[in-house]
Write an enzyme that holds these catalytic residues in place. Sequence first.
Site, PDB file in Angstrom:
ATOM      1  CG  ASP A  57      -2.114  -1.155   1.243  1.00  0.00           C
ATOM      2  OD1 ASP A  57      -2.688  -0.964   0.081  1.00  0.00           O
ATOM      3  OD2 ASP A  57      -2.431  -1.951   1.919  1.00  0.00           O
ATOM      4  CE1 TYR A 115       4.320  -6.691   3.454  1.00  0.00           C
ATOM      5  CE2 TYR A 115       3.474  -9.014   3.794  1.00  0.00           C
ATOM      6  CZ  TYR A 115       3.573  -7.661   3.096  1.00  0.00           C
ATOM      7  OH  TYR A 115       2.865  -7.594   1.718  1.00  0.00           O
TER       8      TYR A 115
END
Lengths: 268, 268
Positions: A57, A115
């Site tokens: 994003d 992540y």
Amino acid sequence: MGEVNIRNIRLFIAYDGTNYLGWQIQPKGPTIQGVLETLLTKLLGHKVRLKVAGRTDTGVHALCQVAHFLTLSHKPLEVIFKALNAMVSPDICIWKVEEVDFKFHSQRDTLKKTYVYYVYNYPVRNPLVRLYSHWVPEKLDINAMKACLPLLIGEKDFASFRKSGTDIKTTVRTIYSASLKRVTGMKHMLAFEIAGKGFMRYMVRNIVGLLIEVGKGKLGIEDVQRIIESKDRKVAPPPAPPQGLVLKKIEYPPIKVIDSYPKFKIEL
Amino acid sequence: MGEVNIRNIRLFIAYDGTNYLGWQIQPKGPTIQGVLETLLTKLLGHKVRLKVAGRTDTGVHALCQVAHFLTLSHKPLEVIFKALNAMVSPDICIWKVEEVDFKFHSQRDTLKKTYVYYVYNYPVRNPLVRLYSHWVPEKLDINAMKACLPLLIGEKDFASFRKSGTDIKTTVRTIYSASLKRVTGMKHMLAFEIAGKGFMRYMVRNIVGLLIEVGKGKLGIEDVQRIIESKDRKVAPPPAPPQGLVLKKIEYPPIKVIDSYPKFKIEL
């Protein structure tokens, strides 16, 4: 000469997401996909469409993003590598270009994604880390946060951590591991690392948002349990901001690599 | 009421130098001094002139810059602290405000300054560290570089490391220590740390520029000796670029601190 040979090209990409509206191409502003497709289209002389492993994003970073595209071009990998890196701005780096098995698909074949979310936990702001971490001035109880991590592991319905207002087929995801550590060598920096088969949009940031509330003492482990079990996004705290998040690693099953440039093993 | 009481205010400042033409005010573009003097002048209602410990150059960062100014204002330190931090952009942080002994002078009273220079030594660029380190793709021989460090220690004429074209009274400076280390927790990152009584402009970057040539095997320890002894800027390699340099610490003799905000000890 003239032989029709469709090549499947895999790119390994690192980027600073600060100045991009995320990976996926969109009309409102610059995206990583947009920049790379434009350059590849120019370089190879035909419309290039990139498929990607993790659609990050707005403002999210990547050390190891993986994308692939098909081409009829005979251009050597070294030329593609050097041309791309010469043309991108310094906040993007294509650090490996490979020709791989025709059947490889960067998104579908993913086994595991990792992540890392960085939290700068100190009462005073530090301008030198602001672009790559989330500043939390209140002292966090790291042990309380760590105690919640086992609740995240396994195949579960993570509906509480989906992005508000999104409509997706299933909110069941599999998380393999989650850890929280102080980063050695970087004062006051915490790293939350999570690995899974796949993640929903905002999922990591929503988890971090919840863990931070635990660290502040505003929620307890029983609240985390309750929030997960509720399967209701509305009961969980807001997401942590994007600049702390880095896509660190994408893992695939072993595949046939026909050629690569550069040849040496790279670890960012 | 109406008592005339000149206060000497000391500021501790961290900044990301990426978007500034250094510390010192100048007409060509934004500087840290310019930004802070404008805000303080507005806040205190009189022209404020900052004196500073280390006038960093364009693009150089600071974790602990120290500046001071005199004021007749009675504004509490907490108000000055909060107003300044609310008005500066996120790449600057004033992390402590103190009222100190009238005789304190941030530049003149310096005992020791410590700078760190970061080198990212890996064949592949990393966009996430580009703003705070110098990328050297060639493999550096760290031991060869370390062997040169003793040559830098002591009171010496460092004319070879002055900024080209500058005219200064003396090029003799005293260096207390110099080290080169891999940064734990940050892959492929080297940190060169140097402490001294004071430095000339470009001095640290000129030293790093020379050490990198040694690391690449282009110069040996005997060349470093020769270059230092030549006292001639023209025989030394060009300076390393500014973005790797951070002003880490300024030390003073013990002084009377009348009040401070915040009260707690801060370590960035």
